[in-house]
Design a protein around this motif. Structure first.
Motif, PDB file in Angstrom:
ATOM      1  N   ALA A 287       0.851  -1.188   0.000  1.00  0.00           N
ATOM      2  CA  ALA A 287       0.000   0.000   0.000  1.00  0.00           C
ATOM      3  C   ALA A 287       0.884   1.235   0.000  1.00  0.00           C
ATOM      4  O   ALA A 287       1.895   1.285   0.700  1.00  0.00           O
ATOM      5  CB  ALA A 287      -0.918  -0.007   1.219  1.00  0.00           C
ATOM      6  N   SER A 288       0.509   2.227  -0.790  1.00  0.00           N
ATOM      7  CA  SER A 288       1.318   3.440  -0.881  1.00  0.00           C
ATOM      8  C   SER A 288       0.432   4.676  -0.833  1.00  0.00           C
ATOM      9  O   SER A 288      -0.791   4.594  -0.959  1.00  0.00           O
ATOM     10  CB  SER A 288       2.147   3.437  -2.170  1.00  0.00           C
ATOM     11  N   ASN A 289       1.070   5.812  -0.642  1.00  0.00           N
ATOM     12  CA  ASN A 289       0.394   7.111  -0.565  1.00  0.00           C
ATOM     13  C   ASN A 289      -0.526   7.161   0.648  1.00  0.00           C
ATOM     14  O   ASN A 289      -1.686   7.543   0.559  1.00  0.00           O
ATOM     15  CB  ASN A 289      -0.388   7.390  -1.850  1.00  0.00           C
ATOM     16  N   TYR A 311      11.400   1.609   4.866  1.00  0.00           N
ATOM     17  CA  TYR A 311      12.413   2.484   5.460  1.00  0.00           C
ATOM     18  C   TYR A 311      12.653   3.730   4.610  1.00  0.00           C
ATOM     19  O   TYR A 311      12.734   4.847   5.137  1.00  0.00           O
ATOM     20  CB  TYR A 311      13.721   1.706   5.634  1.00  0.00           C
ATOM     21  N   ASN A 312      12.788   3.548   3.302  1.00  0.00           N
ATOM     22  CA  ASN A 312      13.106   4.664   2.411  1.00  0.00           C
ATOM     23  C   ASN A 312      11.863   5.323   1.819  1.00  0.00           C
ATOM     24  O   ASN A 312      11.977   6.236   0.997  1.00  0.00           O
ATOM     25  CB  ASN A 312      14.015   4.188   1.268  1.00  0.00           C
ATOM     26  N   LYS A 313      10.682   4.848   2.207  1.00  0.00           N
ATOM     27  CA  LYS A 313       9.448   5.405   1.640  1.00  0.00           C
ATOM     28  C   LYS A 313       8.362   5.284   2.706  1.00  0.00           C
ATOM     29  O   LYS A 313       7.581   4.355   2.723  1.00  0.00           O
ATOM     30  CB  LYS A 313       9.061   4.654   0.356  1.00  0.00           C
ATOM     31  N   LYS A 314       8.359   6.237   3.605  1.00  0.00           N
ATOM     32  CA  LYS A 314       7.531   6.126   4.796  1.00  0.00           C
ATOM     33  C   LYS A 314       6.029   6.179   4.507  1.00  0.00           C
ATOM     34  O   LYS A 314       5.233   5.889   5.397  1.00  0.00           O
ATOM     35  CB  LYS A 314       7.892   7.244   5.783  1.00  0.00           C
ATOM     36  N   VAL A 343      -4.988   9.787  -2.434  1.00  0.00           N
ATOM     37  CA  VAL A 343      -5.551   8.590  -3.048  1.00  0.00           C
ATOM     38  C   VAL A 343      -4.652   7.394  -2.735  1.00  0.00           C
ATOM     39  O   VAL A 343      -3.478   7.357  -3.114  1.00  0.00           O
ATOM     40  CB  VAL A 343      -5.691   8.761  -4.574  1.00  0.00           C
ATOM     41  N   MET A 344      -5.192   6.423  -2.031  1.00  0.00           N
ATOM     42  CA  MET A 344      -4.432   5.249  -1.613  1.00  0.00           C
ATOM     43  C   MET A 344      -4.276   4.270  -2.778  1.00  0.00           C
ATOM     44  O   MET A 344      -5.218   4.030  -3.532  1.00  0.00           O
ATOM     45  CB  MET A 344      -5.140   4.568  -0.437  1.00  0.00           C
ATOM     46  N   ARG A 345      -3.109   3.693  -2.913  1.00  0.00           N
ATOM     47  CA  ARG A 345      -2.840   2.676  -3.935  1.00  0.00           C
ATOM     48  C   ARG A 345      -2.538   1.354  -3.238  1.00  0.00           C
ATOM     49  O   ARG A 345      -1.679   1.294  -2.350  1.00  0.00           O
ATOM     50  CB  ARG A 345      -1.661   3.077  -4.828  1.00  0.00           C
ATOM     51  N   VAL A 346      -3.229   0.296  -3.637  1.00  0.00           N
ATOM     52  CA  VAL A 346      -3.062  -1.014  -3.015  1.00  0.00           C
ATOM     53  C   VAL A 346      -2.883  -2.059  -4.107  1.00  0.00           C
ATOM     54  O   VAL A 346      -3.729  -2.173  -5.000  1.00  0.00           O
ATOM     55  CB  VAL A 346      -4.275  -1.383  -2.135  1.00  0.00           C
ATOM     56  N   THR A 347      -1.787  -2.811  -4.046  1.00  0.00           N
ATOM     57  CA  THR A 347      -1.525  -3.873  -5.016  1.00  0.00           C
ATOM     58  C   THR A 347      -1.037  -5.116  -4.279  1.00  0.00           C
ATOM     59  O   THR A 347      -0.600  -5.045  -3.121  1.00  0.00           O
ATOM     60  CB  THR A 347      -0.455  -3.454  -6.041  1.00  0.00           C
TER      61      THR A 347
END
Length: 470
Positions: A287-289, A311-314, A343-347
């Motif tokens: 999950a990102s953003n 760690y590098n992408k909180k 907007v949440m991204r989930v893959t």
């Protein structure tokens, strides 16, 4: 990008940019054009096909690049199979598929016949190539085999509505089997649903759909309840829970067609809904953003076991749920939802588990273990919570409300979460209610803030999304 497995060509394939033309390899001998087209059918219009039978390969062209991306993304997680043989799908270097019609006549004839069904027309194809008779009825008879988990009327509506407008559903038990009659607004939609879903599993390795056309052409539903529903008549009474129906008119039709073996989960993924899952799907999501609290919204769709902030992408995290079914469910409902203004991204992740840090290693508290959490909703197989899984909505369902807590108390509580309460309704026993926020985003935030909220007296508020409106 290759949509499954790995082989000596993987590194080169990973560099291929997206294209609406897909290259399919390792097809079984004697595979038919129809079976290849069936792989792409749930994702959109199939516009061209080229068979290379001597090489056990094919090229498939979809109507849009977006449809091709959806197809590749789905088959990255769920291995596509033709005649029980795994096949490999990747983007082609070609942006458009140009075929010699004289050398590809059979494939084009099959494509035209299938396209005619997709468009709702009557195909005029060579009977030796494909027999797709006009659909006899808008009503399907559905039998669920191997029903390990509950299958409800609402689950059926979610699955089948992606193929067209579902007008009526009646569920019943016959010969100790759960069955349903489901009526579409158009017979063509019923035919597409049957072609795509017959023989597929609703959940991993269980709840198998057996679908035939019914002899009925219209269902007369008397009651709207958990056993029968007329979506065109929301004013119907709930009755006593017994479902019954009358047939206003019916004819006996004789129907023969070829069954396109399409993964039902692919149809789900293409439409962005809860998926009918394939086997071997990872239970780990990327999950990102998002912010730190957001991963816990996944608890609505599965039992979150571990969360690891990158760690590098909180603003990104790996989130492990109990199994692949829960992961697919969460992905299909939450990908693209707006939370805290982003907007949440989930893959699906390539990882099978989220590893805990080695003893003595400081990972700055980026990894959290929730395996012993008391908030897990789906520990028990067959739990009623499986029947109350819905997409994010502005209306929330509240339960376990403490005696003496009134509407004003709950309105104030949810307003303080940062949203605006638009409507409220108590159930008769006042232990449950519906509350409507001004937007889906506000409802998501309120659910994260207030699920399991301590109301005192050993009452913890339970919050979930509702399918109802006020």
């Amino acid at each position: 990008m290759t949509a499954n497995g790995s082989d000596s060509k993987k590194q080169r394939l990973d560099e291929s940019p997206p294209s609406r033309v897909l290259h399919i390899r390792k097809l079984p001998n004697e595979v038919s054009e129809t079976e290849v087209i069936a792989l792409g059918l749930p994702f959109g219009k199939v516009t061209n096909i080229l068979m290379l039978k001597g090489k056990n390969q094919a090229f498939l062209e979809l109507g849009t690049e977006e449809a091709a991306i959806t197809m590749v993304n789905y088959y990255t997680a769920v291995t596509p199979q033709v005649r029980n043989t795994p096949v490999f799908i990747q983007y082609s270097n070609h942006k458009e598929l140009k075929t010699d019609s004289a050398l590809n006549q059979r494939a084009q004839a099959v494509l035209q016949a299938v396209s005619a069904v997709q468009d709702g027309n009557s195909p005029s194809s060579d009977p030796g190539v494909l027999d797709l008779a006009p659909p006899p009825s808008p009503v399907l008879r559905i039998i669920i085999d191997n029903m390990f988990y509950p299958v409800t009327l609402d689950v059926l509506q979610q699955i089948f509505s992606k193929f067209g407008t579902v007008m009526k559903i009646i569920t019943f038990t016959k010969n100790n089997q759960f069955q349903a009659l489901l009526q579409f607004s158009d017979p063509v939609n019923a035919q597409q649903a049957k072609l795509s879903l017959d023989g597929q599993n609703i959940y991993n390795s269980c709840c198998t759909l057996r679908i035939d056309f019914s002899k009925l052409v219209n269902l007369n539903v008397k009651y709207n309840n958990d056993k029968s529903r007329d979506y065109t008549r929301p004013d119907l009474p709930t009755g006593d829970g017994e479902s019954s129906f009358l047939c206003s008119s019916f004819n006996i039709f004789y129907y023969s067609t070829i069954v396109l073996h399409v993964a039902a989960a692919a149809a789900a993924a293409a439409a962005g809904r809860v998926a009918l899952s394939g086997s071997g799907v990872s239970g780990v999501l990327l999950a990102s953003n998002l912010n730190e609290e957001v991963p816990l919204i996944l608890r609505v769709y599965g039992d979150v076991q571990r969360v690891k902030i990158l760690y590098n992408k909180k603003d990104s995290a790996l989130i492990q749920l109990s199994d692949g079914n829960q992961a697919q469910l969460a992905m299909s409902h939450l990908n693209g939802q707006k939370v805290f203004g982003k907007v949440m991204r989930v893959t699906l992740s390539k990882h099978q588990t989220v590893a805990l840090p080695r003893e003595g290693l400081d990972d700055q508290l980026l990894t959290k273990d929730f395996s012993g959490s008391p908030l897990h909703r789906f520990k028990k197989p067959g739990s009623k919570n499986f029947q109350n899984i819905f997409p994010p909505s502005a209306t929330l369902h509240l339960s376990n409300i403490r005696d003496g807590v009134g509407e004003d108390d709950l309105r104030l509580l949810f307003s303080n979460s940062g949203g605006t309460v638009k409507a409220f309704k108590f159930f008769q026993d006042r232990k449950m209610s519906l509350i409507q926020m001004s937007s889906v985003e506000e409802a998501i935030q309120a659910l994260m803030d207030l699920h399991n909220y301590d109301m005192g007296g050993n009452h913890h508020l339970k919050v979930s999304f509702s399918k109802s409106t006020i």
